[in-house]
Design a protein around this motif. Structure first.
Motif, mmCIF file in Angstrom:
data_model
loop_
_atom_site.group_PDB
_atom_site.id
_atom_site.type_symbol
_atom_site.label_atom_id
_atom_site.label_comp_id
_atom_site.label_asym_id
_atom_site.label_seq_id
_atom_site.Cartn_x
_atom_site.Cartn_y
_atom_site.Cartn_z
ATOM 1 N N GLN A 159 0.723 -1.022 0.021
ATOM 2 C CA GLN A 159 0.144 -0.035 -0.115
ATOM 3 C C GLN A 159 0.769 1.275 -0.115
ATOM 4 N N THR A 160 2.009 1.089 -0.137
ATOM 5 C CA THR A 160 3.126 2.266 0.285
ATOM 6 C C THR A 160 3.436 2.689 -1.492
ATOM 7 N N PRO A 161 3.586 4.161 -1.765
ATOM 8 C CA PRO A 161 4.080 4.441 -3.013
ATOM 9 C C PRO A 161 5.458 3.857 -3.211
ATOM 10 N N ALA A 162 5.986 3.966 -4.595
ATOM 11 C CA ALA A 162 7.309 3.591 -4.927
ATOM 12 C C ALA A 162 8.225 4.272 -3.894
ATOM 13 N N ARG A 163 9.184 3.312 -3.643
ATOM 14 C CA ARG A 163 10.466 3.651 -2.955
ATOM 15 C C ARG A 163 11.697 4.065 -3.635
ATOM 16 N N ALA A 164 12.509 4.649 -2.932
ATOM 17 C CA ALA A 164 13.834 5.136 -3.628
ATOM 18 C C ALA A 164 14.686 3.981 -3.390
ATOM 19 N N GLU A 165 15.647 4.052 -4.292
ATOM 20 C CA GLU A 165 16.660 2.798 -4.156
ATOM 21 C C GLU A 165 17.074 2.531 -2.813
ATOM 22 N N GLY A 166 17.409 1.477 -2.314
ATOM 23 C CA GLY A 166 17.916 1.370 -0.931
ATOM 24 C C GLY A 166 16.941 1.329 0.100
ATOM 25 N N ASP A 167 15.696 1.979 -0.143
ATOM 26 C CA ASP A 167 14.528 1.720 0.775
ATOM 27 C C ASP A 167 14.210 0.422 0.921
ATOM 28 N N THR A 168 13.539 -0.084 2.216
ATOM 29 C CA THR A 168 13.106 -1.374 2.436
ATOM 30 C C THR A 168 11.817 -1.498 3.001
ATOM 31 N N CYS A 169 11.079 -2.406 3.210
ATOM 32 C CA CYS A 169 9.789 -2.413 3.716
ATOM 33 C C CYS A 169 9.506 -4.091 3.852
ATOM 34 N N THR A 170 9.465 -4.571 5.095
ATOM 35 C CA THR A 170 8.920 -5.959 5.466
ATOM 36 C C THR A 170 7.795 -6.339 6.136
#
Length: 266
Positions: A159-170
């Motif tokens: 549900q989160t918008p596109a992330r920058a390179e290196g950002d993470t979500c688990t």
């Protein structure tokens, strides 16, 4: 510490993204009276509270359940009133207990108010902690999501918008236990304050724990700097890593210091 300047960054919590469409979010939030979620604020209790939330990158109670910001395709998360009142002092005390032996400054908090839906779905606490490895800004917010749980804030990386390179979500889950009846969903994120991130870019680490049985949710935000923000507004890093690892943050939020907060909110 530029708390007021970081207010736009707090809206980030509404979308779990570091760089949302701030214009659309702000316009929508103003029209809604800054009602809720990601934090979910119906109406913040003052500039100090706003600054603390913004600096920490915590959820704002600003977009009430089921509403959308004008021009935005982001669905906000439905909140339920907390079961009991939680004071700003309780939030700050629990936060200090999370870092035994640490030195603290800049403590700020916000109480919730179950008797007045317009005045408080969310309780918050934030401070600067110095643990010998450099000062870090840390905040925790507490709220209650409506059941049944959906895919909103703190429950789905999709549900989160596109992330920058290196950002993470688990995303992970904790089993049911005496402390966590019904189990819990854990969402862990790492976001750079700038895109693209540079060697001197500060980062934000966010751990959100949501109880499946009650909707009670705690979110801890840690910066490796002295405050939140985006781009040039973000203080430079004061340390390489946050005070707590992801595992330590989860253990803290599900431990003795925060158990009374989880019980009161859910």
């Amino acid at each position: 510490m530029p708390f007021e300047a970081d207010l736009a960054h707090a809206l980030d919590r509404t979308t779990d993204s570091l760089e949302p469409d701030l214009t659309a979010l702000l316009d929508g939030a103003v029209r809604r009276g800054r009602s809720r979620r990601r934090r979910r604020t119906a109406v913040l209790a003052g500039v100090g509270a706003c600054g603390m939330l913004a600096a920490a990158g915590l959820l704002l109670p600003g977009a009430l359940a089921g509403t959308r910001g004008a021009g935005s395709d982001i669905e906000t998360v439905a909140l339920a009133l907390p079961r009991s009142a939680i004071t700003d002092t309780q939030m700050i005390r629990a936060l200090e207990q999370t870092f035994p032996g640490g030195r603290f400054s800049g403590q700020t908090g916000q109480s919730n108010n179950p008797s007045d839906p317009s005045g408080g779905y969310v309780a918050n606490g934030a401070l600067l902690v110095e643990d010998g490895r450099g000062p870090a800004f840390v905040g925790v917010s507490a709220l209650r999501l409506k059941l049944p749980l959906g895919d909103g804030g703190g429950l789905s990386c999709e549900q989160t918008p596109a992330r920058a390179e290196g950002d993470t979500c688990t995303l992970s889950e904790l089993p049911s236990s005496a402390a966590l009846p019904g189990g819990a969903v854990v969402m862990s994120e790492r976001n750079a304050a700038e895109r693209p991130a540079r060697a001197d870019t500060a980062h934000r680490w966010t751990v959100t724990v949501t109880l499946k049985s009650t909707g009670a949710q705690l979110q801890m935000v840690q910066w490796n700097s002295t405050g939140g923000g985006t781009g040039a507004d973000t203080p430079k890093p004061t340390r390489a890593a946050p005070p707590l690892t992801e595992q330590q943050a989860v253990a803290a939020l599900t431990g003795a210091a925060w158990a009374p907060i989880l019980g009161a909110v859910g």
